[in-house]
Scaffold this active site. Structure first.
Site, PDB file in Angstrom:
ATOM      1  N   GLU A 440       0.828  -1.220   0.000  1.00  0.00           N
ATOM      2  CA  GLU A 440       0.000   0.000   0.000  1.00  0.00           C
ATOM      3  C   GLU A 440       0.856   1.262   0.000  1.00  0.00           C
ATOM      4  O   GLU A 440       0.489   2.276   0.608  1.00  0.00           O
ATOM      5  CB  GLU A 440      -0.978   0.007   1.183  1.00  0.00           C
ATOM      6  CG  GLU A 440      -2.010  -1.093   1.129  1.00  0.00           C
ATOM      7  CD  GLU A 440      -2.764  -1.150  -0.178  1.00  0.00           C
ATOM      8  OE1 GLU A 440      -2.915  -0.090  -0.832  1.00  0.00           O
ATOM      9  OE2 GLU A 440      -3.174  -2.244  -0.590  1.00  0.00           O
ATOM     10  N   GLY A 441       1.974   1.213  -0.676  1.00  0.00           N
ATOM     11  CA  GLY A 441       2.895   2.350  -0.727  1.00  0.00           C
ATOM     12  C   GLY A 441       3.916   2.228   0.373  1.00  0.00           C
ATOM     13  O   GLY A 441       3.569   2.297   1.553  1.00  0.00           O
TER      14      GLY A 441
END
Length: 594
Positions: A440-441
């Site tokens: 998620e980054g």
């Protein structure tokens, strides 16, 4: 033997006492959500986590998912556990009642989500992704798509995913190559390959609803040309029954360091049938709804891992006898003292406790603003809440997952050699927690988002949503002598954060590398200050409850707050010094010398 007991007493403290000033009871939809009802829901969630999901955690890790001929089988017990999870109505917890949901708040979902992650992180990922897909489709899907898919997702019969990453395109989604070609009937045919797709294929639900980023032939280059499509595993017939599979298949699953019972898939699309979600070429607008929800959810994963690691470490430290206390035997009737008497073990346990309880308070505080951003009737207050969430999302994701990994590693250290042994469970937490800093980054990307995008947005408008209330709280309580051991350290750390913010903003105007070099340390500084603010507020509440029957609980809260201020918050001084050093030594180093 690993154990887990849901921290219900602390959750009740956070929800009923710490968040009392947030006036959540005034939000629309809260009329029937009485304190007793919320407590009952939390207690039922605790039961399912402790008795159903936690016993599957180690076996799921050891067995993992099995892939054959495009199909994925989850570990033994997972399918049955998911059926019980659905039967209990848990997928519908925060969904709109119009879709068959229960209409509870994000704060409730956050508390329950922590329990799910503590008890079985791999299992928790399956419903978490569906929750995010539901939110994106609810906000941006057409009426036809919503009528077809939402109620089945809310019921738990169908699950959801988000398909972003491609072999050549991770964080830089502007490089996405998956193609989407318009058909005469208004649908699209999608072709491409997506990797690292959590829950992309499994045997828990009848259908899997993929939200896929792709590019139409006439799309402008870069991120502005990305569109979002709904691609079902099985097409839905007019009568609501499932039709044929539409050319989206799992090509393989990854063999991972942790979360082994969560299927991580390579998904191949070969003229797969898809339907546009939102506006053509505006897919990132819809995907960010899902991504932001997922990023906060990943932060909760870090918190959940921290809690279960802390519980295991405390239990072991009470039972394991080794050596004598430095000041003399504390248990002379035993061959040695339990290791909980040793200063360094206590340092580790208190670090774990302070980060975990501080994180729980902070996550609930942020979730309360998420609820305000969705339900607040006043448009101005709703906008302010949205700005607060935008600012704190990267902090929650990165800071919580950093401390989750730190706490899990401390748990291994408390166990010593036994922490390195699989049967004791602690090493699994360290492995499972580690991914949360990446997906998620990555946390470095979260830091760049905070410093490079959120700080300058609206000439610092987002920052004011955090800075102003903290500054007002400090000024209001600075003369409170009873609160002095807590408010003064917060005041000093907050001053460092303010100064670092100004320096980074000024330097970044002339040299963007200054932003990149300082970003990770700045986010850590921000997180530590935000958590300190929570600890001061908790200490203040606890000081008023020392004459109650639960004085021991409140005294422990005060003592943990004091430890945080004296032993963890001082990190802000070193972080500030490093930020002030700038990017020179980092960027001038000879690339060939690496």
């Amino acid at each position: 033997m690993a154990t887990y007991k849901a921290p219900l007493r602390d959750m009740r403290f956070v929800y009923h006492e710490l968040l009392k000033d947030e006036e959540l009871e005034l939000l629309p939809g809260m009329e029937d959500l009485t304190p007793d009802l919320v407590d009952a829901v939390l207690e039922e969630a605790a039961k399912i986590c402790e008795t159903l999901l936690f016993p599957l955690n180690r076996t799921g890790d050891e067995e993992g998912c099995f892939f054959e001929n495009g199909e994925v089988k989850t570990p033994d017990g997972f399918k049955e556990a998911y059926a019980q999870y659905v039967e209990g109505g848990w997928p519908s917890l925060t969904a709109d009642p119009d879709d068959g949901g229960q209409g509870m708040l994000s704060i409730h979902y956050t508390l329950i989500g922590e329990m799910l992650c503590s008890s079985n992180l791999s299992f928790a990922l399956y419903p978490e992704l569906t929750h995010g897909a539901y939110n994106a489709l609810k906000r941006f899907g057409s009426d036809e798509l919503k009528n077809t898919y939402l109620s089945n997702m809310v019921e738990g019969r169908w699950s959801g995913t988000m398909c972003l990453t491609e072999p050549h395109s991770g964080t830089d989604l502007g490089l996405v190559r998956t193609k989407a070609v318009l058909e005469e009937d208004g649908s699209f045919k999608l072709s491409g390959t997506k990797i690292f797709i959590s829950a992309g294929e499994h045997d828990l639900t009848e259908n899997i609803i993929h939200l896929v980023l792709a590019r139409a032939p006439d799309a402008p280059p870069g991120i502005k040309g990305i569109s979002l499509f709904l691609v079902p595993k099985y097409v839905v017939n007019f009568d609501g029954s499932l039709g044929e599979r539409k050319n989206i298949y799992c090509g393989s699953i990854e063999h991972k360091m942790g979360i082994k019972a969560s299927s991580t898939c390579t998904m191949n699309l070969e003229n797969a049938t898809g339907y546009l979600v939102g506006t053509l070429h505006k897919g990132m607008q819809a995907m960010f709804v899902m991504m932001n929800s997922a990023r906060i959810g990943v932060g909760i994963q870090g918190l959940g891992m921290a809690e279960v690691a802390y519980q295991g470490a405390v239990e072991y430290a009470r039972d394991r006898i080794q050596g004598r206390a430095l000041t003399g035997a504390k248990y002379p009737d035993k061959a040695a003292d339990p290791i909980i008497v040793h200063p360094d073990v206590r340092r580790m346990l208190l670090t774990m406790r302070a980060y975990t309880e501080g994180g729980r308070a902070m996550s609930a505080w942020v979730a309360s603003y998420l609820d305000k951003s969705e339900r607040e009737p006043d448009p101005k207050k709703r906008e302010q809440a949205e700005e607060f969430i935008a600012l704190l999302t990267p902090v929650v994701k990165a800071f919580f997952t950093d401390i989750g990994t730190e706490v899990a590693n401390l748990g291994v250290q408390v166990f010593g050699g036994h922490g390195y042994i699989r049967e004791n469970g602690m090493e699994q937490y360290a492995r499972d927690a580690r991914i949360a800093q990446i997906y998620e980054g990555t946390n470095g990307i979260q830091a760049l988002d905070l410093v490079g995008r959120k700080l300058p947005q609206g000439t610092g408008r987002l920052l004011r949503r955090f800075f102003h209330p903290v500054d007002a709280y400090i000024n209001e309580n600075l003369q409170d002598q009873q609160l002095e051991p807590f408010i003064l350290p917060l005041s000093k750390a907050f001053g460092r954060l303010q100064k670092a913010t100004g320096v980074i903003a000024q330097r970044g105007l002339g040299n963007p590398d200054e932003i990149g070099a300082a970003a990770v340390e700045y986010l850590r500084l921000f997180g530590l200050v935000a958590m300190a603010y929570m600890w001061v507020r908790m200490a203040r509440i606890a000081q008023t409850k020392l004459e109650t029957p639960e004085a021991r609980f409140y005294q422990a809260k005060i003592d943990t707050a004091r430890f945080y201020m004296e032993h963890l918050l001082p990190q802000t001084s070193a972080l500030f010094s490093s930020i002030m050093a700038g990017s020179g030594t980092i960027m001038k180093f000879d690339e060939d010398a690496f």
